[in-house]
Write a protein that holds these residues in place. Sequence first.
Motif, mmCIF file in Angstrom:
data_model
loop_
_atom_site.group_PDB
_atom_site.id
_atom_site.type_symbol
_atom_site.label_atom_id
_atom_site.label_comp_id
_atom_site.label_asym_id
_atom_site.label_seq_id
_atom_site.Cartn_x
_atom_site.Cartn_y
_atom_site.Cartn_z
ATOM 1 N N LYS A 5 -8.107 -5.317 -4.939
ATOM 2 C CA LYS A 5 -7.349 -5.687 -6.383
ATOM 3 C C LYS A 5 -6.870 -6.922 -5.993
ATOM 4 O O LYS A 5 -7.158 -7.522 -4.805
ATOM 5 C CB LYS A 5 -6.101 -4.987 -6.111
ATOM 6 C CG LYS A 5 -5.078 -6.098 -7.439
ATOM 7 C CD LYS A 5 -4.124 -5.432 -7.737
ATOM 8 C CE LYS A 5 -3.109 -6.284 -6.767
ATOM 9 N NZ LYS A 5 -2.638 -6.982 -7.178
ATOM 10 N N SER A 10 -2.650 -8.117 -12.258
ATOM 11 C CA SER A 10 -1.483 -6.621 -12.132
ATOM 12 C C SER A 10 -2.379 -5.528 -11.393
ATOM 13 O O SER A 10 -3.138 -5.408 -12.568
ATOM 14 C CB SER A 10 -0.931 -6.451 -13.671
ATOM 15 O OG SER A 10 -1.739 -5.690 -14.478
ATOM 16 N N PHE A 11 -1.655 -4.874 -11.228
ATOM 17 C CA PHE A 11 -2.734 -3.654 -10.554
ATOM 18 C C PHE A 11 -2.188 -2.682 -11.696
ATOM 19 O O PHE A 11 -3.570 -2.107 -12.083
ATOM 20 C CB PHE A 11 -1.519 -2.881 -9.213
ATOM 21 C CG PHE A 11 -2.090 -1.227 -9.110
ATOM 22 C CD1 PHE A 11 -3.007 -1.561 -7.834
ATOM 23 C CD2 PHE A 11 -2.034 -0.419 -9.742
ATOM 24 C CE1 PHE A 11 -3.856 -0.458 -7.203
ATOM 25 C CE2 PHE A 11 -2.230 0.686 -9.059
ATOM 26 C CZ PHE A 11 -3.550 0.302 -7.831
ATOM 27 N N GLU A 12 -2.581 -2.270 -12.594
ATOM 28 C CA GLU A 12 -2.250 -1.758 -13.975
ATOM 29 C C GLU A 12 -3.251 -2.425 -14.732
ATOM 30 O O GLU A 12 -4.554 -1.705 -14.852
ATOM 31 C CB GLU A 12 -1.026 -2.145 -14.905
ATOM 32 C CG GLU A 12 -1.337 -0.504 -16.340
ATOM 33 C CD GLU A 12 0.039 -0.177 -16.506
ATOM 34 O OE1 GLU A 12 0.182 -0.197 -17.706
ATOM 35 O OE2 GLU A 12 1.075 -1.349 -16.376
ATOM 36 N N SER A 13 -3.819 -3.122 -14.737
ATOM 37 C CA SER A 13 -4.563 -4.135 -15.511
ATOM 38 C C SER A 13 -5.907 -4.139 -14.614
ATOM 39 O O SER A 13 -6.731 -3.227 -14.971
ATOM 40 C CB SER A 13 -4.891 -5.716 -15.469
ATOM 41 O OG SER A 13 -4.798 -6.575 -14.682
ATOM 42 N N TRP A 14 -6.070 -3.987 -13.344
ATOM 43 C CA TRP A 14 -7.336 -4.114 -12.736
ATOM 44 C C TRP A 14 -7.896 -2.338 -12.508
ATOM 45 O O TRP A 14 -8.676 -2.045 -12.557
ATOM 46 C CB TRP A 14 -7.026 -4.519 -11.342
ATOM 47 C CG TRP A 14 -7.964 -4.525 -9.990
ATOM 48 C CD1 TRP A 14 -8.717 -5.059 -9.695
ATOM 49 C CD2 TRP A 14 -7.447 -3.308 -8.972
ATOM 50 N NE1 TRP A 14 -9.542 -4.493 -8.898
ATOM 51 C CE2 TRP A 14 -9.574 -3.546 -8.086
ATOM 52 C CE3 TRP A 14 -7.116 -2.265 -8.654
ATOM 53 C CZ2 TRP A 14 -9.502 -2.702 -6.996
ATOM 54 C CZ3 TRP A 14 -7.794 -1.292 -7.500
ATOM 55 C CH2 TRP A 14 -8.669 -1.276 -6.573
ATOM 56 N N VAL A 15 -6.740 -1.730 -12.846
ATOM 57 C CA VAL A 15 -7.268 -0.106 -12.211
ATOM 58 C C VAL A 15 -7.669 0.537 -13.960
ATOM 59 O O VAL A 15 -8.748 1.254 -13.853
ATOM 60 C CB VAL A 15 -5.978 0.660 -12.242
ATOM 61 C CG1 VAL A 15 -6.097 2.601 -12.193
ATOM 62 C CG2 VAL A 15 -5.366 0.506 -10.605
ATOM 63 N N GLU A 16 -7.553 -0.345 -14.671
ATOM 64 C CA GLU A 16 -7.770 0.750 -15.774
ATOM 65 C C GLU A 16 -9.241 -0.557 -16.153
ATOM 66 O O GLU A 16 -9.897 0.485 -17.038
ATOM 67 C CB GLU A 16 -6.841 -0.222 -17.196
ATOM 68 C CG GLU A 16 -5.829 0.856 -17.801
ATOM 69 C CD GLU A 16 -4.424 -0.025 -18.226
ATOM 70 O OE1 GLU A 16 -4.522 -1.648 -19.466
ATOM 71 O OE2 GLU A 16 -3.515 0.232 -18.510
#
Length: 158
Positions: A5, A10-16
């Motif tokens: 990452k 943000s972790f969420e946007s990277w995963v998405e």
Amino acid sequence: MTSRKPAGRSFESWVERQVREAAERGEFDGLRGSGQPLRNLDRPFSAEEWAAEKARREGFDVSAMLPPALALRREREVLLRDLGELRSAAEVDAVVADFNDRVRELYRRPADGPLVVVALLDAAQLRERWGATRPAPAAPPAAAVPVRRRWWHRRPAP
């Protein structure tokens, strides 16, 4: 998903983003169960049930996951069911003594949860029950009665 990452994201946007790119590449196409509803969504989640189900699917014995009192109760049921497999009355006595010692030890310790009653086994009663399950001893084969020959019949033939 081998990349790390990036800092400041943000972790969420990277995963998405990772999931979206994998879907665009078609990596999720043709997966087993795709297009089918997820199982057991109507049941509440329980970590214990999940672990037990996973152990069953993997072929493990789930009785090791039971609290000590319930494990002894289950062992008692199995012992009473499989009593006929023991080889001798002495073995019945030894198994009963070991089981009763472990039950007494369980009651000596503070309870880890709700009280679960585990009854002691009666060695004499189980020995009698074990004897009833054993097949009746086979009658000894009739001994062949030796043919007595008179002394004058014992001489060698010419």
